[in-house]
Design an enzyme around this catalytic site. Structure first.
Site, PDB file in Angstrom:
ATOM      1  N   ASP A 104      64.642  67.114 -68.014  1.00 32.04           N
ATOM      2  CA  ASP A 104      63.155  66.790 -68.598  1.00 32.04           C
ATOM      3  C   ASP A 104      62.878  65.840 -69.713  1.00 32.04           C
ATOM      4  O   ASP A 104      64.294  65.962 -70.374  1.00 32.04           O
ATOM      5  CB  ASP A 104      62.173  68.166 -69.088  1.00 32.04           C
ATOM      6  CG  ASP A 104      62.870  68.637 -70.452  1.00 32.04           C
ATOM      7  OD1 ASP A 104      61.842  68.405 -71.375  1.00 32.04           O
ATOM      8  OD2 ASP A 104      63.980  68.866 -70.571  1.00 32.04           O
ATOM      9  N   ASP A 111      59.267  75.711 -71.869  1.00 31.18           N
ATOM     10  CA  ASP A 111      60.374  75.823 -72.669  1.00 31.18           C
ATOM     11  C   ASP A 111      59.839  77.244 -73.524  1.00 31.18           C
ATOM     12  O   ASP A 111      58.770  77.804 -73.406  1.00 31.18           O
ATOM     13  CB  ASP A 111      60.395  74.864 -73.650  1.00 31.18           C
ATOM     14  CG  ASP A 111      59.280  74.135 -74.582  1.00 31.18           C
ATOM     15  OD1 ASP A 111      58.442  75.029 -74.546  1.00 31.18           O
ATOM     16  OD2 ASP A 111      59.496  73.138 -75.033  1.00 31.18           O
TER      17      ASP A 111
END
EC number: 2.4.2.29
Length: 381
Positions: free
Chosen positions: A270, A96
């Site tokens: 996720d 991320d």
């Protein structure tokens, strides 16, 4: 012209929903979609070895840019040969941008056009994260899939604020694209924001699609809004992403949300949920959640889930796992974590098969009835 670092291949569309079966080709291998990605925040999925993750079918894992930037630092990871070598994982890794973590430090940060000033949550020192820095860190980490630096405004924020926010996120995405040093080795995703406002989601998607990212994330969901709200936003947001690009719904890991996301055309998910609840002795089973540390399981010699064929359910009982967790034995957390991750990965495997067989809605209904979910959250197809 060089081949893009990642490519999405559509294999089959479900006849009755927006679901699709595909695969994502990356420099470290190909994984099937839809796929759930276990989260390894600090370059480890808590208590799990890489071998165990492969054994349970994890085709890709996620690591966290913010946390790895603070510890051990991106330069050290680069010196080790990149994240794959550092953690001994030879399959795809997604990182991320660090944005979500920085923006969750709401009382310790200040947003400017250049980036975000904030205080390190570990020691309180002043730090600054810009779109360029977020990309630079991820370039050094060497992940297969990177995320653009974005602002994730609260779902209930005002229209005016969210409008300014998505415009800034689009500018940041453009800056990140320009800063990206390894487009032939790492694929960069743009992140669609806009809270619950349809016109702002449309504007965000339009801006990002015009930049031609190899994939797109849908951010700003699973942040406290209802399941109905999340599904409503997905209904109008997912179709805005080109069919030839992967679609990633960030931070979602509840079984019902996974299935409802797939039905709306999502390819990747996720969440820390399976491992986080495992550490509290909560297990996902085909009958719903089971809190194995509860007293009623002290003499229960059945597996966590009698329909599960994972290593844990084939070898250990509820009574034994309860005993371990009550005694703060790490092995107990390893067992519940393994089972929960296996449960979600196996669910996604079954979802992929249901898409192949064109019976995803029937699969969903049967799963929801057994699990005990409220089916009213679903869209009618």
């Amino acid at each position: 012209m060089t081949e893009p670092a990642i490519r999405y291949r559509l294999i089959k569309k479900d006849k009755h929903t927006g679901a699709r079966l595909g695969e994502l080709i990356t420099p470290h291998g190909t994984f099937p979609t839809p796929m759930f990605m276990p989260v390894g925040t600090l370059a480890t999925v808590k208590t799990m070895s890489p071998e165990e993750l492969k054994e349970m079918g994890a085709g890709v894992i996620l690591s966290n840019t913010y946390h790895l930037w603070l510890r051990p630092g991106e330069d050290l990871v680069e010196e080790a040969g990149g994240l794959h070598k550092f953690m001994n994982w030879d399959q795809p890794i997604l990182t991320d941008s660090g944005g979500f973590q920085v923006f969750s430090l709401s009382d310790m940060r200040k947003i400017e056009e250049e980036g975000v000033h904030f205080r390190n949550h570990l020691n309180g020192s002043k730090m600054f994260l810009s779109p360029e820095k977020a990309i630079n860190i991820q370039n050094k980490l060497g992940s297969d899939i990177m995320m653009s630096f974005d602002e994730c405004p609260p779902f209930d924020e005002s229209y005016e604020y969210v409008k300014r926010s998505i415009e800034r996120t689009s500018r940041w995405a453009e800056r990140g694209l320009k800063a990206h040093a390894n487009p032939d080795r790492q694929g960069l995703f743009g992140i669609v924001q806009g809270a619950g406002f349809e016109d702002l989601r449309r504007q965000s998607a339009k801006d990002l699609v015009s930049m031609d990212f190899p994939g797109y994330s849908i951010g700003g969901l699973s942040v406290g809004e209802s399941k109905e709200e999340m599904n409503r936003v997905l209904d109008f947001t997912t179709p805005l992403i080109p069919e030839n690009k992967p679609r990633y719904l960030m931070g979602v890991g509840a079984p019902d949300s996974l299935i409802d996301g797939v039905i709306r055309g999502i390819d990747m998910f996720d969440c820390v949920l399976p491992t986080r609840i495992a550490r509290n002795g909560t297990c996902m089973t085909s009958q719903g959640r089971l809190v194995v540390k509860n007293a009623q399981y002290a003499r229960d010699f059945r597996p966590l889930d009698e329909k599960c064929d994972c290593y844990v359910c084939r070898n250990y009982t509820r009574a034994y796992i309860r005993h371990l967790i009550k005694c703060d034995e790490t092995f107990g957390i390893r067992l519940t974590s393994y089972h929960n991750l296996y449960f979600l990965l196996d669910l996604m495997k079954n979802v992929r098969q249901a898409i192949m067989d064109d019976n995803l809605l029937e699969f969903r209904q049967a799963f929801f009835e057994e699990y005990g979910f409220n089916k009213a959250n679903a869209k009618s197809f």
